[in-house]
Scaffold this motif. Structure first.
Motif, mmCIF file in Angstrom:
data_model
loop_
_atom_site.group_PDB
_atom_site.id
_atom_site.type_symbol
_atom_site.label_atom_id
_atom_site.label_comp_id
_atom_site.label_asym_id
_atom_site.label_seq_id
_atom_site.Cartn_x
_atom_site.Cartn_y
_atom_site.Cartn_z
ATOM 1 N N SER A 226 -17.001 104.274 -91.840
ATOM 2 C CA SER A 226 -16.015 105.231 -92.340
ATOM 3 C C SER A 226 -15.492 106.138 -91.233
ATOM 4 N N ILE A 227 -16.383 106.622 -90.382
ATOM 5 C CA ILE A 227 -15.967 107.498 -89.287
ATOM 6 C C ILE A 227 -15.093 106.725 -88.292
ATOM 7 N N LEU A 228 -15.528 105.516 -87.962
ATOM 8 C CA LEU A 228 -14.738 104.689 -87.038
ATOM 9 C C LEU A 228 -13.371 104.332 -87.617
ATOM 10 N N ALA A 229 -13.293 104.246 -88.939
ATOM 11 C CA ALA A 229 -12.019 103.915 -89.579
ATOM 12 C C ALA A 229 -10.969 104.973 -89.266
ATOM 13 N N TYR A 230 -11.365 106.245 -89.324
ATOM 14 C CA TYR A 230 -10.425 107.319 -88.993
ATOM 15 C C TYR A 230 -9.974 107.212 -87.542
ATOM 16 N N ALA A 231 -10.918 106.960 -86.644
ATOM 17 C CA ALA A 231 -10.584 106.836 -85.222
ATOM 18 C C ALA A 231 -9.672 105.633 -84.980
ATOM 19 N N ALA A 232 -10.020 104.499 -85.576
ATOM 20 C CA ALA A 232 -9.232 103.282 -85.380
ATOM 21 C C ALA A 232 -7.816 103.437 -85.939
ATOM 22 N N LEU A 233 -7.708 103.998 -87.133
ATOM 23 C CA LEU A 233 -6.378 104.177 -87.723
ATOM 24 C C LEU A 233 -5.548 105.188 -86.936
ATOM 25 N N GLY A 234 -6.181 106.262 -86.508
ATOM 26 C CA GLY A 234 -5.464 107.263 -85.715
ATOM 27 C C GLY A 234 -4.959 106.686 -84.403
ATOM 28 N N LEU B 133 -2.166 104.115 -85.057
ATOM 29 C CA LEU B 133 -0.916 104.807 -85.359
ATOM 30 C C LEU B 133 -0.313 105.389 -84.082
ATOM 31 N N LEU B 134 -1.147 106.015 -83.271
ATOM 32 C CA LEU B 134 -0.676 106.608 -82.017
ATOM 33 C C LEU B 134 -0.137 105.542 -81.054
ATOM 34 N N ALA B 135 -0.856 104.428 -80.925
ATOM 35 C CA ALA B 135 -0.408 103.351 -80.037
ATOM 36 C C ALA B 135 0.901 102.735 -80.533
ATOM 37 N N LEU C 8 -0.986 101.639 -71.074
ATOM 38 C CA LEU C 8 -1.944 100.547 -70.994
ATOM 39 C C LEU C 8 -3.306 100.972 -71.544
ATOM 40 N N ARG C 9 -3.767 102.132 -71.120
ATOM 41 C CA ARG C 9 -5.083 102.616 -71.560
ATOM 42 C C ARG C 9 -5.114 102.925 -73.050
ATOM 43 N N LEU C 10 -4.053 103.503 -73.570
ATOM 44 C CA LEU C 10 -3.985 103.795 -74.998
ATOM 45 C C LEU C 10 -4.047 102.503 -75.807
ATOM 46 N N SER C 11 -3.290 101.507 -75.406
ATOM 47 C CA SER C 11 -3.282 100.222 -76.114
ATOM 48 C C SER C 11 -4.631 99.526 -76.003
ATOM 49 N N LEU C 12 -5.229 99.566 -74.824
ATOM 50 C CA LEU C 12 -6.524 98.920 -74.622
ATOM 51 C C LEU C 12 -7.626 99.631 -75.389
ATOM 52 N N PHE C 13 -7.652 100.951 -75.355
ATOM 53 C CA PHE C 13 -8.677 101.706 -76.074
ATOM 54 C C PHE C 13 -8.549 101.477 -77.578
ATOM 55 N N THR C 14 -7.323 101.397 -78.062
ATOM 56 C CA THR C 14 -7.093 101.089 -79.476
ATOM 57 C C THR C 14 -7.651 99.709 -79.817
ATOM 58 N N LEU C 15 -7.385 98.743 -78.976
ATOM 59 C CA LEU C 15 -7.896 97.385 -79.173
ATOM 60 C C LEU C 15 -9.427 97.381 -79.221
ATOM 61 N N ILE C 16 -10.060 98.087 -78.301
ATOM 62 C CA ILE C 16 -11.525 98.120 -78.238
ATOM 63 C C ILE C 16 -12.113 98.783 -79.478
ATOM 64 N N LEU D 121 -0.912 96.013 -92.311
ATOM 65 C CA LEU D 121 -1.864 95.180 -93.051
ATOM 66 C C LEU D 121 -3.148 95.948 -93.371
ATOM 67 N N ILE D 122 -3.654 96.674 -92.394
ATOM 68 C CA ILE D 122 -4.885 97.445 -92.619
ATOM 69 C C ILE D 122 -4.670 98.484 -93.712
ATOM 70 N N LEU D 123 -3.566 99.205 -93.638
ATOM 71 C CA LEU D 123 -3.290 100.233 -94.647
ATOM 72 C C LEU D 123 -3.093 99.630 -96.041
ATOM 73 N N SER D 124 -2.614 98.391 -96.102
ATOM 74 C CA SER D 124 -2.374 97.765 -97.402
ATOM 75 C C SER D 124 -3.659 97.407 -98.139
ATOM 76 N N ARG D 125 -4.745 97.214 -97.431
ATOM 77 C CA ARG D 125 -5.986 96.782 -98.061
ATOM 78 C C ARG D 125 -7.156 97.738 -97.860
ATOM 79 N N LEU D 126 -6.867 98.992 -97.612
ATOM 80 C CA LEU D 126 -7.950 99.981 -97.543
ATOM 81 C C LEU D 126 -8.424 100.296 -98.953
ATOM 82 N N PRO D 127 -9.720 100.455 -99.135
ATOM 83 C CA PRO D 127 -10.217 100.883 -100.451
ATOM 84 C C PRO D 127 -10.007 102.395 -100.604
#
Length: 141
Positions: free
Chosen positions: A10-18, A21-23, A42-50, A129-135
């Motif tokens: 749940s905590i990682l979900a907020y970080a990943a979505l944020g 969205l930012l990327a 480059l770093r923003l996109s890569l960190f988002t991917l990770i 896609l992620i936002l469409s299937r969040l519980p």
């Protein structure tokens, strides 16, 4: 163990979505303003991917230890169970595949505009896609 993994997920979900969205916004802004693709982009996109990949890994672990995950896979008549046992994991795997494809394709691009375009298109599709299937019902409890 289940509660701990669920909390981390749940905590990682907020970080990943944020970050996603930012990327996406950063790539769309870079594409429309025709700016240079810098190390920051480059770093923003890569960190988002990770972070998204770590989130998927934690989610797959949660899927197999959760009573709402693989244990409910045959229960397709209940919409809430179908969401957590089939739709959410499947769509998120597809979304992460799109994000990974976008990262991979942007590396092969020579132009700054092309790099931003690949990130913008694939990361935004993944985010949608992620936002469409969040519980959502579970998030607000």
């Amino acid at each position: 163990m289940y509660e701990t993994i669920q909390s981390v997920h749940s905590i990682l979900a907020y970080a990943a979505l944020g970050l996603l969205l930012l990327a996406s916004i950063n790539a769309i802004f870079g594409l429309t303003s025709k700016k240079l693709f810098t190390d920051k982009d480059l770093r923003l996109s890569l960190f988002t991917l990770i972070i998204c990949h770590i989130q998927l890994l934690v989610g797959l672990i949660l899927y197999f230890v959760s009573p709402l995950g693989s244990a409910q896979l045959g229960n397709m008549k209940d919409a809430a169970m179908r969401l957590t046992s089939l739709e959410h994991p499947l769509i998120n795997i597809i979304a992460l595949a799109l994000i990974t494809i976008g990262w991979s394709k942007h590396k092969k691009e020579e132009s700054n505009n092309g790099k931003f375009k690949k990130i913008a298109v694939f990361y935004t599709l993944g985010l949608i896609l992620i936002l469409s299937r969040l519980p959502w019902a579970n998030w607000f409890n």
